[in-house]
Write an enzyme that holds these catalytic residues in place. Sequence first.
Site, PDB file in Angstrom:
ATOM      1  NE  ARG A 133       1.159  -7.466  -6.144  1.00  0.00           N
ATOM      2  CZ  ARG A 133       0.630  -8.485  -5.474  1.00  0.00           C
ATOM      3  NH1 ARG A 133      -0.579  -8.380  -4.946  1.00  0.00           N
ATOM      4  NH2 ARG A 133       1.279  -9.617  -5.337  1.00  0.00           N
ATOM      5  CD  GLU A 185      -3.823  -6.082   3.275  1.00  0.00           C
ATOM      6  OE1 GLU A 185      -3.938  -6.693   2.203  1.00  0.00           O
ATOM      7  OE2 GLU A 185      -3.093  -5.084   3.424  1.00  0.00           O
ATOM      8  CE1 TYR A 204       6.388  -8.346   0.067  1.00  0.00           C
ATOM      9  CE2 TYR A 204       6.309 -10.645  -0.570  1.00  0.00           C
ATOM     10  CZ  TYR A 204       5.818  -9.603   0.187  1.00  0.00           C
ATOM     11  OH  TYR A 204       4.778  -9.809   1.053  1.00  0.00           O
ATOM     12  CE  LYS A 226       3.681  -9.447  -2.791  1.00  0.00           C
ATOM     13  NZ  LYS A 226       3.003  -9.844  -1.566  1.00  0.00           N
TER      14      LYS A 226
HETATM   15  C1  LIG Z   1      -0.791  -7.916   3.074  1.00  0.00           C
HETATM   16  C2  LIG Z   1      -1.159  -8.792   1.933  1.00  0.00           C
HETATM   17  N1  LIG Z   1      -2.407  -8.735   1.437  1.00  0.00           N
HETATM   18  C3  LIG Z   1      -2.797  -9.520   0.410  1.00  0.00           C
HETATM   19  C4  LIG Z   1      -1.933 -10.431  -0.159  1.00  0.00           C
HETATM   20  C5  LIG Z   1      -2.421 -11.313  -1.285  1.00  0.00           C
HETATM   21  O1  LIG Z   1      -1.881 -10.898  -2.512  1.00  0.00           O
HETATM   22  P1  LIG Z   1      -1.710 -11.928  -3.714  1.00  0.00           P
HETATM   23  O2  LIG Z   1      -3.057 -12.502  -3.981  1.00  0.00           O
HETATM   24  O3  LIG Z   1      -1.234 -11.090  -4.843  1.00  0.00           O
HETATM   25  O4  LIG Z   1      -0.724 -12.954  -3.264  1.00  0.00           O
HETATM   26  C6  LIG Z   1      -0.619 -10.521   0.310  1.00  0.00           C
HETATM   27  C7  LIG Z   1       0.324 -11.468  -0.304  1.00  0.00           C
HETATM   28  O5  LIG Z   1       1.474 -11.541   0.037  1.00  0.00           O
HETATM   29  C8  LIG Z   1      -0.219  -9.684   1.382  1.00  0.00           C
HETATM   30  O6  LIG Z   1       1.028  -9.735   1.885  1.00  0.00           O
END
Ligand SMILES: Cc1ncc(COP(=O)(O)O)c(C=O)c1O
Length: 287
Positions: free
Chosen positions: A52, A183, A33, A151
């Site tokens: 991505r 994270e 996603y 993702k």
């Molecule tokens: C586990 C995780 N880390 C980091 C991010 C941040 O990614 P982005 O800046 O592309 O939204 C997300 C966003 O959904 C996430 O699910």
Amino acid sequence: MSRIVYLNGDYLPEEEAKVSIFDRGFLMADAVYEVTAVLDRKLTDFEGHVARLDRSLNELGMAMPLTRDELLEVHRELVKRNDVVDGGVYLQITRGAPSDRDFVFPDPETTPQTVVLFTQSKPGIANSPAAKTGIKVISIEDLRWHRRDIKTVQLLYPSMGKMMAKAAGCDDAWMVEDGKVTEGTSNNAYIVNGNKIITRELSHDILHGITRAAVLRYAREAQMEVEERAFSIAEAQAADEAFITSASTFVMPVVEIDGAKIGTGTPGPVAARLREIYLDESMKAAI
Ligand SMILES: Cc1ncc(COP(=O)(O)O)c(C=O)c1O
């Protein structure tokens, strides 16, 4: 009023958009996603999200079902049809719905992928009150699989993490592995010391945040120092500032970790400045 959503080439009222019970997204979390933020009716960091998405699909041996231009058209059409001013567009691609449940991947020739997109309206997200007060996080063990750079829709553990945070009276959880923060449940994690921003380096351990890439670029352009390395909860608690980034929160200050106040316990100047730069630049570059 119901939303108009996109399902496999059709724009439909959300009640009419139906997916098979055999869909591998539903049965196996065999799906990827993306979430692209919408600010003032425009898409932010669109190219980064498409790049991505392409990488995630590749890593799982799935094809890209739509071209970049087709994806852009669907995103724009949904924003227009649903009159979204601020919010986001959610996109999910699954390996499709074979005729029965089976661990073996179906033949892509006979099982087309399922492509779903829908909008989420969040008026005024750029002025979220949380950005002024900051958020509180707890730390939890990182129990996810080891390809967090892909993702996928396997979001049960991050979802449980948010519930643990909520139960503790906090907003989110930072996940910890081998003593170091990986994270947040749905965002990348940072600490600040003086003029230096510290965030974990890219690897299979974390999602390669699109907002992370943009924020680090803007930070370097603004002469801030960036150090990409892992840090512990203790180091974060002793830092001047902490913050998170994601497509839906942009740059969000963190003012408490496991009950310990960060700095003065209020949002710090570096996070505030990065949020402002990020929002300004993203709006300018939005398409
Ligand atoms: C586990 C995780 N880390 C980091 C991010 C941040 O990614 P982005 O800046 O592309 O939204 C997300 C966003 O959904 C996430 O699910």
